[in-house]
Scaffold this motif. Structure first.
Motif, PDB file in Angstrom:
ATOM      1  N   VAL A 101       0.860  -1.192   0.000  1.00  0.00           N
ATOM      2  CA  VAL A 101       0.000   0.000   0.000  1.00  0.00           C
ATOM      3  C   VAL A 101       0.889   1.232   0.000  1.00  0.00           C
ATOM      4  CG1 VAL A 101      -1.778   1.227   1.301  1.00  0.00           C
ATOM      5  CG2 VAL A 101      -1.784  -1.276   1.251  1.00  0.00           C
ATOM      6  N   ARG A 102       0.771   2.038  -1.058  1.00  0.00           N
ATOM      7  CA  ARG A 102       1.642   3.209  -1.211  1.00  0.00           C
ATOM      8  C   ARG A 102       0.805   4.473  -1.405  1.00  0.00           C
ATOM      9  NH1 ARG A 102       7.134   0.980  -4.260  1.00  0.00           N
ATOM     10  NH2 ARG A 102       7.830  -0.075  -2.380  1.00  0.00           N
ATOM     11  N   PRO A 103       0.528   5.179  -0.318  1.00  0.00           N
ATOM     12  CA  PRO A 103      -0.278   6.394  -0.434  1.00  0.00           C
ATOM     13  C   PRO A 103       0.528   7.505  -1.113  1.00  0.00           C
ATOM     14  CG  PRO A 103      -0.078   5.651   1.866  1.00  0.00           C
ATOM     15  CD  PRO A 103       0.920   4.896   1.066  1.00  0.00           C
ATOM     16  N   GLY A 248       3.418  -1.461 -10.340  1.00  0.00           N
ATOM     17  CA  GLY A 248       3.267  -0.762  -9.061  1.00  0.00           C
ATOM     18  C   GLY A 248       4.586  -0.162  -8.601  1.00  0.00           C
ATOM     19  N   ASP A 249       5.671  -0.892  -8.814  1.00  0.00           N
ATOM     20  CA  ASP A 249       6.990  -0.374  -8.445  1.00  0.00           C
ATOM     21  C   ASP A 249       7.272   0.905  -9.232  1.00  0.00           C
ATOM     22  OD1 ASP A 249       9.638  -0.333  -7.366  1.00  0.00           O
ATOM     23  OD2 ASP A 249      10.350  -1.079  -9.299  1.00  0.00           O
ATOM     24  N   ILE A 250       7.063   0.841 -10.523  1.00  0.00           N
ATOM     25  CA  ILE A 250       7.445   1.966 -11.381  1.00  0.00           C
ATOM     26  C   ILE A 250       6.542   3.179 -11.147  1.00  0.00           C
ATOM     27  CG2 ILE A 250       7.666   2.719 -13.779  1.00  0.00           C
ATOM     28  CD1 ILE A 250       8.354  -0.297 -14.412  1.00  0.00           C
ATOM     29  N   THR A 252       4.908   4.023  -8.586  1.00  0.00           N
ATOM     30  CA  THR A 252       5.013   4.679  -7.276  1.00  0.00           C
ATOM     31  C   THR A 252       6.265   5.556  -7.161  1.00  0.00           C
ATOM     32  OG1 THR A 252       5.863   2.616  -6.296  1.00  0.00           O
ATOM     33  CG2 THR A 252       3.520   3.124  -5.970  1.00  0.00           C
ATOM     34  N   ASP A 253       7.298   5.289  -7.925  1.00  0.00           N
ATOM     35  CA  ASP A 253       8.407   6.254  -7.967  1.00  0.00           C
ATOM     36  C   ASP A 253       7.970   7.496  -8.754  1.00  0.00           C
ATOM     37  OD1 ASP A 253      10.252   4.650  -6.525  1.00  0.00           O
ATOM     38  OD2 ASP A 253      11.900   5.275  -7.831  1.00  0.00           O
ATOM     39  N   LEU A 254       7.231   7.281  -9.838  1.00  0.00           N
ATOM     40  CA  LEU A 254       6.708   8.420 -10.603  1.00  0.00           C
ATOM     41  C   LEU A 254       5.787   9.257  -9.714  1.00  0.00           C
ATOM     42  CD1 LEU A 254       6.296   9.853 -13.359  1.00  0.00           C
ATOM     43  CD2 LEU A 254       4.407   8.281 -13.783  1.00  0.00           C
ATOM     44  N   PRO A 280       9.985   2.916   3.794  1.00  0.00           N
ATOM     45  CA  PRO A 280       9.848   4.017   2.841  1.00  0.00           C
ATOM     46  C   PRO A 280       9.998   3.485   1.415  1.00  0.00           C
ATOM     47  CG  PRO A 280      11.926   4.181   4.067  1.00  0.00           C
ATOM     48  CD  PRO A 280      11.152   3.055   4.663  1.00  0.00           C
ATOM     49  N   VAL A 281       9.480   4.230   0.439  1.00  0.00           N
ATOM     50  CA  VAL A 281       9.533   3.774  -0.959  1.00  0.00           C
ATOM     51  C   VAL A 281      10.962   3.859  -1.510  1.00  0.00           C
ATOM     52  CG1 VAL A 281       8.737   4.338  -3.315  1.00  0.00           C
ATOM     53  CG2 VAL A 281       7.093   4.291  -1.407  1.00  0.00           C
ATOM     54  N   HIS A 282      11.740   4.781  -0.978  1.00  0.00           N
ATOM     55  CA  HIS A 282      13.091   4.976  -1.534  1.00  0.00           C
ATOM     56  C   HIS A 282      14.037   3.834  -1.188  1.00  0.00           C
ATOM     57  CE1 HIS A 282      14.974   6.034   2.326  1.00  0.00           C
ATOM     58  NE2 HIS A 282      13.971   6.853   2.576  1.00  0.00           N
TER      59      HIS A 282
HETATM   60 MN    MN Z   1      10.853   0.760  -6.188  1.00  0.00          MN
END
Ligand code: MN
Ligand code: NAD
Ligand code: IPM
Length: 356
Positions: A101-103, A248-250, A252-254, A280-282
Motif C-alpha cells: 500500500v503506497r499512499p 506498481g513499483d514503477i 510509485t516512484d513516478l 519508505p519507498v526509496h
Molecule cells: Mn521501487
C-alpha cells in the motif's frame, strides 16, 4: 493498560541507517506504547558472515512481533544484491505480505513539480500486488555467453493472487476516506492487457467479477503507459489504483515525484491479520549515504502508517501533524527546499511531537 506493541526495526543499508533512527525518534517522542528491537540484517552483516536472513528469521518476525519497520537494502559492495533480495523480497514473499500500500499525498504545493497543483489535487493510493509477477524471478538463461543467448523472465499471475489484491483495493476504497473528508469512490485497474494478453486477460476478468460485488464503487481501467502520462498531466482524477508488482513499483516512484520525491513516500507491506512490514519507498541511495542529507520524512511517514495500522491512531496523527508543519515551515532537508540535515529535520519533528 494494554500491552505494548512489539516492533522489529531493520534499518538495513545506506541512508536506511540514517532515516530509520529519525523515525524511531518520532515514535519515542510521541510516547507510543511500543517495544522496539533492532536487527542488523543488511550488507555489513552479509559481508562479515555471509548471513542474509538468519535461520528461522521470518518465522521469528511473524511470531515475536506485531510489525516490522525497515529502512532500505542495497550496497555497492554487494553487486549481486543477493542480501536485498533475500531480506526484502524474502519478507514480502515468505511472509505473504501481498498488499503493498503506497499512499500518494502532496503535503504542500511547493513540493509538486506540476503547475497550479494543490495538496487536495494529489491524494491517491497505489495498491501494488507484492508476491507475484516478474518478481518471483522464475525463468532462466540458456546458451549464456554465446550470440544465441536466451534470457526468460516469467510473469506469474495466479487467480488467487490477482483476486485477493483486487479485493483488497475495493475494501480499501470502501473503508478509507480522502484526507479532506469525502469517501473514496473509484478503483482503477492498471495493466498492459493490450500487449500481455494472458496475464492481462486474467486481471480483466477478475476485476470485472470482483467489481460486481461493490456496485457503489466506480471502476476504471487504464493501460500503464497512458496512466503514466495522465499522472503527470493531471493527477486529480486518481483515487485507488490497483496494479501488478512491477507496474506498481514503477508508478510509485513516478507518483513520489508529485509528492516532493522519493524522500517523501511511505509504504506498508500487508497481509491483514498478520505481522506487516513498513518501509519508505526509496532505496539506500549510496551516493548520499553517510552525509546527513537524506530526507527522513518518508521513513517518519512510514512509521505513521505503521502506528495507524497497529491501532495507535492518535500517536500516528500527532507525528503526521508535526511533519506537515515541518514541511510548511521549511524545517526540512534540501531535497524539498529546506536547509536542515537528516538529524536536524528529525530532531525538529521529534521536538514538535513532544510539545503537542
Ligand atoms: Mn521501487
Ligand atoms: P534510490 O531510491 O536509493 O535513489 C533514487 C534517487 O533518489 C537518488 O538520486 C537518491 O539520492 C534520491 N533519494 C532516495 N532517497 C532519498 C531521500 N530519503 N532523501 C533524499 N534523496 C533521496 O534508488 P536507486 O538509486 O535506484 O537504488 C539504490 C539502491 O537501493 C539499489 O541497491 C536498489 O536496489 C536499492 N533499493 C532498495 C529499496 C528498498 O530496500 N526498499 C528500494 C529501492 C531501491
Ligand atoms: C521498492 C524497491 C524494490 C522493488 C527493489 C529494491 C527490489 O524498488 O520497494 O520499490 O522493486 O520492489
Amino acid at each position: 493498560m494494554s500491552e505494548k506493541k512489539r516492533i522489529a526495526v531493520i534499518p538495513g543499508d545506506g541512508i536506511g541507517k540514517e532515516v530509520i533512527p529519525q523515525a524511531v525518534r518520532a515514535i519515542q517522542a510521541v510516547g507510543a506504547p511500543v517495544e522496539l528491537t533492532s536487527f542488523d540484517w543488511g550488507a555489513d552483516r552479509y559481508l562479515a558472515d555471509k548471513t542474509t536472513v538468519p535461520p528461522e528469521g521470518f518465522s521469528m518476525l511473524a511470531r515475536d512481533f506485531d510489525a516490522i519497520l525497515v529502512g532500505a537494502f542495497g550496497d555497492p559492495r554487494v553487486p549481486s544484491n543477493i542480501h536485498a533480495r533475500e531480506i526484502l523480497l524474502g519478507m514480502r514473499f515468505q511472509m505473504d505480505l501481498y498488499a503493498n500500500v503506497r499512499p500518494v499525498r502532496l503535503m504542500d504545493a511547493s513540493l509538486c513539480p506540476l503547475k497550479g497543483v494543490e495538496p487536495k489535487d494529489v491524494d491517491f493510493v497505489v495498491i501494488r500486488e507484492n508476491t507475484e509477477g516478474v518478481y518471483g524471478d522464475l525463468g532462466g538463461v540458456f546458451k549464456q555467453g554465446t550470440p544465441d543467448e536466451i534470457a526468460i523472465q516469467e510473469d506469474v499471475n495466479t487467480r488467487k493472487g490477482v483476486e485477493r489484491i483486487i479485493r483488497y483495493a475495493f475494501e480499501y476504497c470502501v473503508s478509507n476516506r480522502k484526507l479532506d473528508g469525502p469517501p473514496r469512490r473509484r478503483v482503477l485497474m492498471c495493466d498492459k492487457s493490450n500487449a500481455m494478453t494472458h496475464a492481462g486477460g486474467l486481471w480483466q476478468r477478475v476485476f470485472k467479477e470482483v467489481s460486481a460485488e461493490y456496485p457503489a464503487i466506480e471502476t476504471e481501467h487504464m493501460y500503464v503507459d497512458a496512466l503514466c502520462m495522465q499522472m503527470v498531466r493531471d493527477p486529480r482524477p486518481f483515487d485507488v489504483i490497483v496494479t501488478n508488482n512491477m507496474f506498481g513499483d514503477i508508478i510509485t516512484d513516478l507518483a513520489a515525484g508529485l509528492q516532493g520525491g522519493v524522500g517523501m513516500a511511505a509504504s506498508g507491506n500487508l497481509h491483514p491479520g498478520r505481522t506487516s512490514m513498513f518501509e519508505p519507498v526509496h532505496g539506500s541511495a549510496p551516493p548520499i549515504a553517510g552525509k546527513n542529507i537524506a530526507n527522513p520524512f518518508g521513513a517518519i511517514l512510514t512509521a505513521v502508517m505503521m502506528l495507524a495500522d497497529l491501532g495507535l491512531k492518535a500517536d500516528a496523527e500527532r507525528i503526521e501533524g508535526a511533519v506537515l508543519e515541518a514541511v510548511r515551515e521549511k524545517k526540512t532537508t534540501q531535497d524539498i527546499g529546506g536547509t536542515l540535515g537528516t538529524r536536524e529535520a528529525g530532531a525538529w519533528v521529534a521536538e514538535r511531537v513532544s510539545r503537542f
